[in-house]
Design a protein around this motif. Structure first.
Motif, PDB file in Angstrom:
ATOM      1  N   TYR A 186      45.974 -36.189 -61.834  1.00 42.96           N
ATOM      2  CA  TYR A 186      45.170 -35.439 -62.798  1.00 42.96           C
ATOM      3  C   TYR A 186      45.466 -33.948 -62.714  1.00 42.96           C
ATOM      4  CZ  TYR A 186      41.132 -33.310 -65.057  1.00 42.96           C
ATOM      5  OH  TYR A 186      40.329 -32.545 -65.861  1.00 42.96           O
ATOM      6  N   PHE A 223      48.896 -33.261 -64.281  1.00 36.58           N
ATOM      7  CA  PHE A 223      48.889 -33.387 -65.743  1.00 36.58           C
ATOM      8  C   PHE A 223      48.086 -32.262 -66.390  1.00 36.58           C
ATOM      9  CE2 PHE A 223      47.033 -35.019 -69.720  1.00 36.58           C
ATOM     10  CZ  PHE A 223      48.209 -35.299 -70.414  1.00 36.58           C
ATOM     11  N   SER A 224      47.015 -31.817 -65.734  1.00 38.98           N
ATOM     12  CA  SER A 224      46.163 -30.780 -66.328  1.00 38.98           C
ATOM     13  C   SER A 224      46.899 -29.449 -66.472  1.00 38.98           C
ATOM     14  CB  SER A 224      44.906 -30.577 -65.475  1.00 38.98           C
ATOM     15  OG  SER A 224      45.239 -30.103 -64.182  1.00 38.98           O
ATOM     16  N   SER A 267      48.712 -29.954 -69.931  1.00 41.83           N
ATOM     17  CA  SER A 267      48.024 -30.591 -71.046  1.00 41.83           C
ATOM     18  C   SER A 267      47.869 -29.648 -72.245  1.00 41.83           C
ATOM     19  CB  SER A 267      46.647 -31.105 -70.608  1.00 41.83           C
ATOM     20  OG  SER A 267      45.848 -30.041 -70.117  1.00 41.83           O
ATOM     21  N   SER A 319      49.527 -30.200 -75.925  1.00 38.73           N
ATOM     22  CA  SER A 319      48.703 -30.218 -77.143  1.00 38.73           C
ATOM     23  C   SER A 319      49.282 -29.299 -78.214  1.00 38.73           C
ATOM     24  CB  SER A 319      47.266 -29.791 -76.818  1.00 38.73           C
ATOM     25  OG  SER A 319      46.675 -30.644 -75.872  1.00 38.73           O
ATOM     26  N   ARG A 378      40.899 -25.276 -72.818  1.00 41.68           N
ATOM     27  CA  ARG A 378      41.434 -26.258 -71.868  1.00 41.68           C
ATOM     28  C   ARG A 378      41.984 -25.614 -70.592  1.00 41.68           C
ATOM     29  NH1 ARG A 378      42.404 -31.260 -74.304  1.00 41.68           N
ATOM     30  NH2 ARG A 378      43.897 -31.761 -72.656  1.00 41.68           N
TER      31      ARG A 378
END
Length: 309
Positions: free
Chosen positions: A235, A238-239, A242, A246, A293
């Protein structure tokens, strides 16, 4: 086309999104709001990154340049459209049209290449973390931005030279809100078959190669993330990419949507409406994607707003 129909073109007419006079005030308010939000949002991103020492890293350096490119991208089309809506005029000078073409492809290509550079940055950070700070040094980061700019400048000048080779007749109405090469090719009365081939070649080189680079980077990134044993580690990895992923999906998704809508629909006006997503909505949403984000950007923006109040 007979020579009697040839004329020296001094201006074009941008028909815009609608000729309904009742919609003009609504369109003016909508696009003025979009433009102000885009410029303000991207300027805040740049201010947040430059004012916070914790954000002086390669990823945020590239993001600040992307925000600057987004401001230029929307500024080369929307202000002229707002002036035309306000003055009830549709004209744009021939030189102004060429300027729009040049800067539109310049900043569009800069966006394209910076997204590729940012994908490479994430690839180095996730797949080669021990060598990241050594490889992604300030000198290389600055060089990557400069190379992206000069490649984009080459692209825009090639596109401009292609337009300069066209011969126009008495038809000067462009069913769009800015000067774009496909619409200019439709207006030309000289043979445009070579220009059309060149247009696709330029797209394959200056868009296809960056897309390939992004796909390669994310293929390696996903492969590296899948090898991480812990869920928390996956996680966290990937964060970090991300937000960029997007923005990539938004940028290329809207661009592909514009291409498909123009290919499927015979109405040029519908293609112009679809271009709004690519030319205006994407630069407006980028700051929101990164600020909502990304905790670091969010904290930096909160500090700026707290100082202002």
């Amino acid at each position: 086309m007979g020579p009697q129909n040839l004329t020296v073109i001094s201006e074009f007419l941008l028909l815009g999104l609608s000729e309904d006079p009742e919609l003009q005030p609504l369109l003016f308010g909508l696009f003025l709001s979009t433009y102000l939000i885009t410029v303000t949002g991207n300027l805040l991103i740049i201010l947040a990154i430059t004012s916070d020492p914790h954000l002086h890293t390669p990823m945020y350096f590239f993001l600040s340049n992307l925000s600057l490119a987004d401001i230029g991208f929307i500024s080369c089309t929307v202000p002229k459209m707002l002036v035309n809506l306000q003055t009830q005029s549709k004209s744009i000078a021939y030189a102004g049209c060429l300027t729009q073409v040049s800067f539109f492809y310049l900043f569009g290509c800069v966006d394209d290449l910076l997204l590729t550079v940012m994908a490479y940055d994430r690839f180095m950070a996730i797949c080669h973390p021990l060598h990241y700070t050594v490889i992604m040094n300030p000198r290389l980061c600055g060089l990557l931005v400069l190379v992206s700019f000069f490649i984009s400048l080459l692209d825009s000048q090639l596109q401009l030279s292609m337009v300069l080779s066209l011969t126009f007749c008495t038809a000067v109405e462009i069913p769009h809100f800015f000067c774009d090469i496909p619409q200019l090719l439709d207006l030309a009365c000289s043979d445009t078959s070579t220009n059309t081939i060149l247009l696709y070649c330029f797209a394959a080189i200056f868009a296809g190669v960056p897309v390939t680079g992004i796909l390669f980077s994310y293929t390696r990134i996903v492969s590296s993330i899948l090898r991480v044993s812990s869920v928390g580690g996956k996680y966290k990895a990937f964060s970090t990419c991300s937000s960029h992923l997007s923005v990539v999906c938004l940028f290329y998704g809207t661009g592909l949507g514009v291409y498909l809508s123009s290919a499927i629909s015979s109405s040029a006006r519908k293609g112009a409406v679809a271009s709004v997503m690519y030319a205006m909505v994407t630069p407006m949403l980028n700051p929101f994607i990164y600020s909502l984000r990304n905790r670091d950007i969010k904290r930096a923006l909160q500090r700026i707003l707290s100082r202002a109040t």
